[in-house]
Design an enzyme around this catalytic site. Structure first.
Site, PDB file in Angstrom:
ATOM      1  CG  PHE A 112      38.462  49.358 -90.178  1.00 33.30           C
ATOM      2  CD1 PHE A 112      39.571  48.819 -89.560  1.00 33.30           C
ATOM      3  CD2 PHE A 112      38.201  49.022 -91.494  1.00 33.30           C
ATOM      4  CE1 PHE A 112      40.419  47.947 -90.240  1.00 33.30           C
ATOM      5  CE2 PHE A 112      39.042  48.166 -92.176  1.00 33.30           C
ATOM      6  CZ  PHE A 112      40.155  47.620 -91.557  1.00 33.30           C
ATOM      7  CG  ASP A 183      31.503  48.039 -88.211  1.00 34.13           C
ATOM      8  OD1 ASP A 183      31.625  46.904 -87.728  1.00 34.13           O
ATOM      9  OD2 ASP A 183      32.023  48.389 -89.288  1.00 34.13           O
ATOM     10  CE1 TYR A 208      37.765  40.147 -91.308  1.00 33.74           C
ATOM     11  CE2 TYR A 208      35.939  39.766 -92.816  1.00 33.74           C
ATOM     12  CZ  TYR A 208      36.855  40.621 -92.222  1.00 33.74           C
ATOM     13  OH  TYR A 208      36.842  41.954 -92.552  1.00 33.74           O
ATOM     14  CE  LYS A 209      38.002  42.486 -88.469  1.00 32.48           C
ATOM     15  NZ  LYS A 209      37.410  43.806 -88.692  1.00 32.48           N
ATOM     16  NE  ARG A 355      44.789  44.766 -84.271  1.00 27.59           N
ATOM     17  CZ  ARG A 355      43.813  44.682 -85.172  1.00 27.59           C
ATOM     18  NH1 ARG A 355      42.784  45.494 -85.114  1.00 27.59           N
ATOM     19  NH2 ARG A 355      43.869  43.813 -86.150  1.00 27.59           N
TER      20      ARG A 355
HETATM   21  C1  PLP Z   1      37.558  44.363 -90.041  1.00 26.47           C
HETATM   22  C2  PLP Z   1      36.723  45.565 -90.298  1.00 26.47           C
HETATM   23  C3  PLP Z   1      36.228  45.849 -91.582  1.00 26.47           C
HETATM   24  C4  PLP Z   1      36.590  45.028 -92.776  1.00 26.47           C
HETATM   25  O1  PLP Z   1      35.683  45.169 -93.828  1.00 26.47           O
HETATM   26  P1  PLP Z   1      35.637  44.090 -95.000  1.00 26.47           P
HETATM   27  O2  PLP Z   1      34.708  44.630 -95.989  1.00 26.47           O
HETATM   28  O3  PLP Z   1      35.170  42.798 -94.371  1.00 26.47           O
HETATM   29  O4  PLP Z   1      37.023  43.918 -95.524  1.00 26.47           O
HETATM   30  C5  PLP Z   1      35.387  46.942 -91.710  1.00 26.47           C
HETATM   31  N1  PLP Z   1      35.072  47.727 -90.667  1.00 26.47           N
HETATM   32  C6  PLP Z   1      35.541  47.472 -89.433  1.00 26.47           C
HETATM   33  C7  PLP Z   1      35.162  48.372 -88.303  1.00 26.47           C
HETATM   34  C8  PLP Z   1      36.403  46.409 -89.215  1.00 26.47           C
HETATM   35  O5  PLP Z   1      36.894  46.186 -88.004  1.00 26.47           O
END
Ligand code: PLP
Length: 396
Positions: A112, A183, A208-209, A355
């Site tokens: 990400f 992660d 939050y997911k 998705r």
């Molecule tokens: C959703 C997600 C994020 C989001 O990061 P925030 O700091 O919470 O906005 C970061 N890394 C990954 C791999 C994600 O899936």
């Protein structure tokens, strides 16, 4: 197969089939009232006394333990706070301190972007010749060499759902003396994870997911217990200090995982998460995994039968896939908008990926059947071919 459905615990708007719990989990029904009482009884009536009387100060580790149970982390090894981007920065900075002399942070091109951006920023700040190296996901293991200080990967690819083999990659990193950081943004609450058995030094993730903590819910960081008293916190904030209320002029890291705290925790947001975590009580992640795979297989078979022009971009082998399924379609954005218009909610990831997330706590086979029917209708009747579905919103 154990039934993990507890749909009545979640607020799903009437008629909505929600296939986006991998991006933002729905509201647990108990949260509004419980949060209302935190507002009134704690903030309202206790005022500053809430830090002691309502346990606000212990909240980041208390909630951390409930998250830890789902990811195989021992009690006391996970702390909540900040956002995932910040936790990535903390983890990588700490890893670099653990391997002085090594200059490479290895990640993959499926990661990400914020994870990569945060490392870029850290490297610029350090200005000591560090390098972020990204390789194709399948090439990670072979790319780990003795220059690599840290391997930093997201277990489940946010676009395709492809999963790394956590055990094998962690072993490969350790074989070359590198620190392993996972992660778990698309793993926590989605698939079984056993951090203790895997042996990675650190892990991070958001809530939050799949954990349904609400938009902006705090992130978590795990540090392997044998390292927690020695790692060096780059973000040395006062609440990670060993004695914050001595107000000393110099930083001394707190005991264990406490040192990964930074500043004042988001008490209200974390309270929402703490109540949301009750939905996981008594839930076995292997049961969730089995139910998720059954729903995904039903979905893939249904979509491929009804709409052969949609190309599956997720791994076909369910063991190599997280808890989401993605299809490629060049008009994917418009198609997803048309589908959302019909109350089947998924999302779109550029350039052409539709998705769909699978969350067995509040999704069942009947929902999947309806979703497949509506996808077929959007595609067969070309409902996506309408200007109103083609204007990109700020969030896709
Ligand atoms: C959703 C997600 C994020 C989001 O990061 P925030 O700091 O919470 O906005 C970061 N890394 C990954 C791999 C994600 O899936």
């Amino acid at each position: 197969m154990a039934d993990v459905t507890r749909k009545n615990m979640f607020h799903i708007p009437d008629g909505v089939i929600y296939l986006d719990g991998n991006s933002l989990g729905p509201l647990p029904k108990s949260v509004p009232e419980a949060l209302g009482s935190v507002l009134q009884d704690e903030w309202g009536n206790l005022l500053i006394k809430g830090w002691n009387a309502a346990g606000w100060m212990e909240q980041p580790t208390r909630v951390g333990d409930t998250v830890g149970r789902l990811i195989g982390a021992a009690p006391g090894s996970v702390v909540m706070g900040d956002t995932l981007s910040i936790k990535v920065y903390q983890a990588v900075a700490a890893a670099l301190k653990m391997r002085p002399g090594r200059k490479v942070i290895l990640s993959d091109t499926g990661n990400f972007p914020t994870d990569l951006y945060m490392v870029e920023g850290l490297i610029r700040t350090l200005d000591q010749g560090y390098e972020l190296r990204t390789v194709a996901p399948g090439d990670v293991t072979a790319a780990i060499d003795m220059d690599v200080a840290a391997v930093m990967l997201t277990e489940v690819d946010y676009r395709t759902g492809r999963m790394h083999d956590m055990g094998a990659v962690t072993r490969a990193a350790h074989d070359k003396g590198a620190v392993m950081i996972w992660d778990l943004a698309h793993s926590a609450g989605a698939i079984p994870v056993d951090l203790t058995a895997g042996g990675a030094e650190m892990a991070v993730g958001c809530t939050y997911k799949y954990l349904n903590g609400g938009p902006g819910a705090p992130a978590f960081i795990y540090v392997r217990p044998d390292l927690a008293d020695t790692i060096d916190p780059a973000l040395s904030g006062w609440l990670g200090h060993e004695q914050p209320f001595e107000f000393k002029l110099n930083y001394q890291p707190g005991a264990g995982i406490e040192r990964m705290r930074v500043g004042t925790p988001p008490v209200l947001q974390m309270a929402a998460l703490e109540f949301a975590m009750k939905a996981w009580e008594g839930v076995d992640m292997q049961d969730v995994r089995n139910a998720s795979i059954a729903l995904q297989e039903q979905f893939i078979a249904g979509v491929e039968r009804a709409v052969p022009q949609l190309e599956l971009v997720s791994p076909r082998n369910p063991a190599r896939r997280g808890s989401q399924v993605s299809f490629r379609f060049e008009q994917g954005y418009a198609a997803m908008q048309a589908l959302i218009h019909m109350d089947v909610i998924g999302d779109f990831r550029a350039p052409d990926i539709m998705r769909f997330g699978f969350t067995p706590l509040y999704l069942d086979a009947a929902d999947v059947e309806i979703a497949v029917e509506r996808i077929a209708r959007v595609m067969h009747d070309r409902l996506w071919d309408d200007p109103k579905f083609k204007t990109r919103n700020r969030v896709t």
